[in-house]
Design an enzyme around this catalytic site. Structure first.
Site, PDB file in Angstrom:
ATOM      1  N   TYR A 136      -3.144  -9.200  16.036  1.00  0.00           N
ATOM      2  CA  TYR A 136      -2.163  -8.691  17.005  1.00  0.00           C
ATOM      3  C   TYR A 136      -2.148  -9.564  18.252  1.00  0.00           C
ATOM      4  O   TYR A 136      -1.282  -9.405  19.104  1.00  0.00           O
ATOM      5  CB  TYR A 136      -2.518  -7.239  17.384  1.00  0.00           C
TER       6      TYR A 136
ATOM      7  N   GLU B 103     -16.483  -7.452  -5.371  1.00  0.00           N
ATOM      8  CA  GLU B 103     -15.040  -7.227  -5.188  1.00  0.00           C
ATOM      9  C   GLU B 103     -14.281  -8.564  -5.097  1.00  0.00           C
ATOM     10  O   GLU B 103     -13.212  -8.718  -5.681  1.00  0.00           O
ATOM     11  CB  GLU B 103     -14.775  -6.427  -3.901  1.00  0.00           C
TER      12      GLU B 103
ATOM     13  N   LYS C 254     -11.867  -7.741   5.699  1.00  0.00           N
ATOM     14  CA  LYS C 254     -11.322  -6.868   6.725  1.00  0.00           C
ATOM     15  C   LYS C 254     -12.250  -5.711   6.986  1.00  0.00           C
ATOM     16  O   LYS C 254     -12.689  -5.099   6.010  1.00  0.00           O
ATOM     17  CB  LYS C 254      -9.966  -6.343   6.250  1.00  0.00           C
TER      18      LYS C 254
ATOM     19  N   CYS D 147       0.858  -1.179   0.000  1.00  0.00           N
ATOM     20  CA  CYS D 147       0.000   0.000   0.000  1.00  0.00           C
ATOM     21  C   CYS D 147       0.894   1.229   0.000  1.00  0.00           C
ATOM     22  O   CYS D 147       2.120   1.106  -0.058  1.00  0.00           O
ATOM     23  CB  CYS D 147      -0.925  -0.020   1.214  1.00  0.00           C
TER      24      CYS D 147
ATOM     25  N   ARG E 204     -11.106   7.624   3.291  1.00  0.00           N
ATOM     26  CA  ARG E 204     -10.818   6.596   2.291  1.00  0.00           C
ATOM     27  C   ARG E 204     -12.070   6.054   1.601  1.00  0.00           C
ATOM     28  O   ARG E 204     -12.042   4.986   0.999  1.00  0.00           O
ATOM     29  CB  ARG E 204     -10.069   5.428   2.942  1.00  0.00           C
TER      30      ARG E 204
ATOM     31  N   ARG F 251      -3.801   3.445  12.593  1.00  0.00           N
ATOM     32  CA  ARG F 251      -3.310   4.672  11.949  1.00  0.00           C
ATOM     33  C   ARG F 251      -2.386   5.442  12.881  1.00  0.00           C
ATOM     34  O   ARG F 251      -1.471   6.135  12.417  1.00  0.00           O
ATOM     35  CB  ARG F 251      -4.481   5.506  11.440  1.00  0.00           C
TER      36      ARG F 251
ATOM     37  N   LYS G 211     -12.445  -4.958   1.726  1.00  0.00           N
ATOM     38  CA  LYS G 211     -11.904  -4.097   2.781  1.00  0.00           C
ATOM     39  C   LYS G 211     -12.823  -2.899   2.924  1.00  0.00           C
ATOM     40  O   LYS G 211     -13.041  -2.145   1.976  1.00  0.00           O
ATOM     41  CB  LYS G 211     -10.490  -3.644   2.428  1.00  0.00           C
TER      42      LYS G 211
ATOM     43  N   SER H   6      -6.969  -3.511  14.362  1.00  0.00           N
ATOM     44  CA  SER H   6      -6.476  -2.818  15.554  1.00  0.00           C
ATOM     45  C   SER H   6      -7.583  -2.431  16.531  1.00  0.00           C
ATOM     46  O   SER H   6      -7.427  -2.587  17.740  1.00  0.00           O
ATOM     47  CB  SER H   6      -5.688  -1.581  15.124  1.00  0.00           C
TER      48      SER H   6
ATOM     49  N   CYS I 153      -3.813   6.166  -0.085  1.00  0.00           N
ATOM     50  CA  CYS I 153      -3.258   4.884  -0.538  1.00  0.00           C
ATOM     51  C   CYS I 153      -2.867   4.887  -2.011  1.00  0.00           C
ATOM     52  O   CYS I 153      -2.990   3.867  -2.693  1.00  0.00           O
ATOM     53  CB  CYS I 153      -4.258   3.766  -0.248  1.00  0.00           C
TER      54      CYS I 153
ATOM     55  N   CYS J 261      -0.248   4.275   2.026  1.00  0.00           N
ATOM     56  CA  CYS J 261      -0.687   5.298   2.987  1.00  0.00           C
ATOM     57  C   CYS J 261       0.366   5.624   4.052  1.00  0.00           C
ATOM     58  O   CYS J 261       0.438   6.755   4.513  1.00  0.00           O
ATOM     59  CB  CYS J 261      -2.018   4.905   3.621  1.00  0.00           C
TER      60      CYS J 261
HETATM   61  C1  PBG Z   1      -3.452   0.051   4.701  1.00  0.00           C
HETATM   62  C2  PBG Z   1      -3.860  -0.779   5.868  1.00  0.00           C
HETATM   63  C3  PBG Z   1      -4.647  -0.393   6.952  1.00  0.00           C
HETATM   64  C4  PBG Z   1      -4.746  -1.498   7.787  1.00  0.00           C
HETATM   65  C5  PBG Z   1      -4.007  -2.515   7.212  1.00  0.00           C
HETATM   66  N1  PBG Z   1      -3.488  -2.055   6.007  1.00  0.00           N
HETATM   67  C6  PBG Z   1      -5.203   0.907   7.325  1.00  0.00           C
HETATM   68  C7  PBG Z   1      -6.168   1.654   6.544  1.00  0.00           C
HETATM   69  O1  PBG Z   1      -6.769   1.166   5.584  1.00  0.00           O
HETATM   70  O2  PBG Z   1      -6.326   2.818   6.893  1.00  0.00           O
HETATM   71  C8  PBG Z   1      -5.524  -1.515   9.083  1.00  0.00           C
HETATM   72  C9  PBG Z   1      -5.167  -2.593  10.025  1.00  0.00           C
HETATM   73  C10 PBG Z   1      -5.690  -2.425  11.397  1.00  0.00           C
HETATM   74  O3  PBG Z   1      -6.525  -1.565  11.730  1.00  0.00           O
HETATM   75  O4  PBG Z   1      -5.251  -3.235  12.232  1.00  0.00           O
HETATM   76  N2  PBG Z   1      -2.074  -0.010   4.486  1.00  0.00           N
END
Ligand code: PBG
Length: 328
Positions: free
Chosen positions: A316, A236, A251, A123, A220, A208, A198, A277, A133, A125
């Site tokens: 995690y 998708e 996700k 990615c 986004r 973030r 996603k 997260s 992104c 970002c």
């Molecule tokens: C983008 C990416 C994100 C996450 C994984 N890859 C963040 C986003 O889309 O803003 C989020 C993972 C998480 O919240 O644990 N590179």
């Protein structure tokens, strides 16, 4: 008659003790199901805690080697790498540079731990000055300009030893573009795990902070999906399947178990789910608040993701699951 119609069916018979419960258990979790995310940055001797995610750190490359050693000792062998570069720019050029943070991480980790299975998050970002992104044109991410940079990024990751690439930017046609770029450079053996469904989720908040990837303007929603949509997720996933994704990812995980279930039923390829997260932070916070037992809830949460249909869980919690103990 009730007895005739239901044959005196009493499901509690098979719940009488742990032995019979374990004999009839339909879903099991194992450390081999997990992929552990790692945040890697520049500098030396750095293991910086992320306050919103107790137990998760940003590592310098020298320190991430210790972390990988600990994980391997616990049986965790698969990792997804996120990089935070020293210098960000408009296009995120660190992502395809030989001296980029991910390239140097791959070199160092593979040299010391050839058995570590390294997946790279693909990615921009974390690498762009604006935090979006891809390439910005007229105040939005331009899809096809971004594909050109994605191709450079994946080939560079593969050259530095990535075992798998995982594009997360939700650009249209990213899977075919990446497959062609990898094959064209001779990397026909590198699989693609597509972040196919996603969502534009508020559960990414703590990530973030960790990855320093909050967009500096807008959000986004022109590329990630609306949480209200299910048919669109199928579209998708169909596109990514047709374009050659080896693994399809959903996700976040917990609020999207219905999507994981559909993916599992629909495709004869492995399904991954990203236990993001915010899902992690909520368990930690509620445990500290005293309202739940965090270890028990972690176990139940991970089990629910597996039961819904995920073959692979990016989490995690991987280390804490093995240890059955939370870092708070
Ligand atoms: C983008 C990416 C994100 C996450 C994984 N890859 C963040 C986003 O889309 O803003 C989020 C993972 C998480 O919240 O644990 N590179």
């Amino acid at each position: 008659m009730l007895m005739e119609r239901f044959y005196n069916r009493r499901p509690r018979r098979l719940r009488a003790n742990e032995t019979i419960r374990s004999l009839v258990r339909e879903t099991t979790l194992d450390v081999s199901d997990f992929v552990y995310p790692l945040f890697i940055t520049y500098g030396e001797n750095l293991k910086a805690p992320i306050s919103s995610m107790p137990g998760v750190y940003r590592f310098s490359i020298d320190k991430v080697l210790d972390e990988i050693k600990d994980c391997i000792d616990l049986g965790i062998k698969a990792f997804i790498l996120f990089g935070i570069p020293e210098h960000k720019d408009e296009e995120g050029s660190d992502t395809w540079c030989d001296s980029g943070v991910i390239q140097r991480s791959l070199d160092a980790i593979k040299q010391k731990f050839p058995e570590a299975y390294l997946i790279t998050d693909v990615c921009f970002c974390e690498y762009t000055s604006h935090g979006h992104c891809g390439v910005i044109l007229n105040n939005d991410v331009d899809n096809d300009l971004t594909l050109e940079n994605l191709k450079k990024q994946v080939v560079s990751h593969a050259k530095h030893g990535a075992d798998m690439v995982a594009p997360s930017g939700m650009m249209d046609n990213m899977i075919i573009a990446i497959r062609e770029a990898l094959d064209g450079a001779g990397f026909t053996k590198i699989p693609i795990m597509a972040y196919s469904a996603k969502y534009a989720s508020k559960f990414y908040g703590p990530f973030r902070d960790a990855a320093d990837s909050t967009p500096s303007f807008g959000d986004r929603r022109t590329y990630q999906m609306d949480p209200a949509n299910k048919k669109e997720a199928i579209l998708e996933m169909d596109i990514d399947f047709e374009q050659g994704a080896d693994i399809i990812m959903v996700k976040p995980a917990l609020a999207y178990l219905d999507i994981i279930h559909i993916a599992k039923e629909r495709y004869n390829i492995p399904i991954a789910a990203y236990n993001v997260s915010g899902e992690y932070s909520m368990v930690k916070a509620a445990h500290k608040f005293g309202s739940i037992n965090g270890v028990d809830v972690m176990n139940e949460m991970l089990m629910s993701i597996k039961r819904a249909g995920a073959d692979i869980i990016i989490t995690y919690f991987a280390k804490e699951y093995v240890l059955q103990k939370l870092e708070l």
